[in-house]
Motif scaffolding. Sequence first.
Motif, short mmCIF file in Angstrom:
data_model
loop_
_atom_site.label_atom_id
_atom_site.label_comp_id
_atom_site.label_asym_id
_atom_site.label_seq_id
_atom_site.Cartn_x
_atom_site.Cartn_y
_atom_site.Cartn_z
N ASP A 17 58.90 53.12 -3.47
CA ASP A 17 58.28 52.30 -2.31
C ASP A 17 58.47 52.66 -0.86
O ASP A 17 59.56 53.29 -0.66
CB ASP A 17 58.79 50.88 -2.40
CG ASP A 17 58.41 50.14 -3.86
OD1 ASP A 17 58.07 51.14 -4.59
OD2 ASP A 17 58.77 49.06 -4.17
N ASN A 31 54.02 46.99 1.43
CA ASN A 31 54.45 48.01 0.66
C ASN A 31 53.39 48.90 0.41
O ASN A 31 52.38 48.58 -0.20
CB ASN A 31 55.01 47.62 -0.84
CG ASN A 31 55.59 48.61 -1.63
OD1 ASN A 31 55.64 49.54 -1.62
ND2 ASN A 31 56.26 48.19 -2.60
N ASP A 34 51.40 49.83 -2.95
CA ASP A 34 50.68 48.89 -3.78
C ASP A 34 49.82 48.08 -2.65
O ASP A 34 49.01 47.37 -3.14
CB ASP A 34 50.97 48.40 -5.05
CG ASP A 34 52.21 47.48 -4.48
OD1 ASP A 34 52.38 47.31 -3.10
OD2 ASP A 34 52.79 46.97 -5.41
N ASP A 35 50.24 48.12 -1.64
CA ASP A 35 49.44 47.23 -0.39
C ASP A 35 49.73 46.01 -0.49
O ASP A 35 49.01 45.20 -0.07
CB ASP A 35 48.02 47.51 -0.54
CG ASP A 35 47.51 48.86 0.42
OD1 ASP A 35 48.55 49.61 0.81
OD2 ASP A 35 46.46 49.42 0.30
N GLU A 36 50.75 45.75 -1.37
CA GLU A 36 51.40 44.17 -1.49
C GLU A 36 51.91 43.69 -0.11
O GLU A 36 52.70 44.50 0.64
CB GLU A 36 52.37 43.98 -2.56
CG GLU A 36 52.73 42.54 -2.73
CD GLU A 36 53.54 42.54 -4.02
OE1 GLU A 36 54.48 41.23 -4.09
OE2 GLU A 36 53.93 43.61 -4.85
N GLU A 38 54.00 40.66 2.13
CA GLU A 38 54.65 39.50 1.82
C GLU A 38 54.89 38.99 3.36
O GLU A 38 55.25 39.80 4.38
CB GLU A 38 55.92 39.87 1.56
CG GLU A 38 57.05 38.64 1.36
CD GLU A 38 56.72 37.71 0.17
OE1 GLU A 38 56.94 36.79 0.51
OE2 GLU A 38 56.29 38.32 -0.86
#
Length: 75
Positions: A17, A31, A34-36, A38
């Motif tokens: 990551d 991130n 995965d383009d997540e 938060e």
Amino acid sequence: MELPKFLLGDNTDFPDDIFIIHLDYPRFIINLKDDEVEFLEEPEDLDEAELNVEMESLIEKANEFYDREINRYEE
């Protein structure tokens, strides 16, 4: 103290990551694996449509920041 808009982060607990921390409003961590995203705070003054447009632009800028930083490391 003036803070940068973006910071690059990694962590050996997550070896695959790569994290970009956005320090301006709205503060978030993305991130790049995965383009997540938060959020570190809830964006209160933007409706959902405005937030989507803003986040699309900020994610693009985060990726540009990452590419620039990697190019600088390679030089």
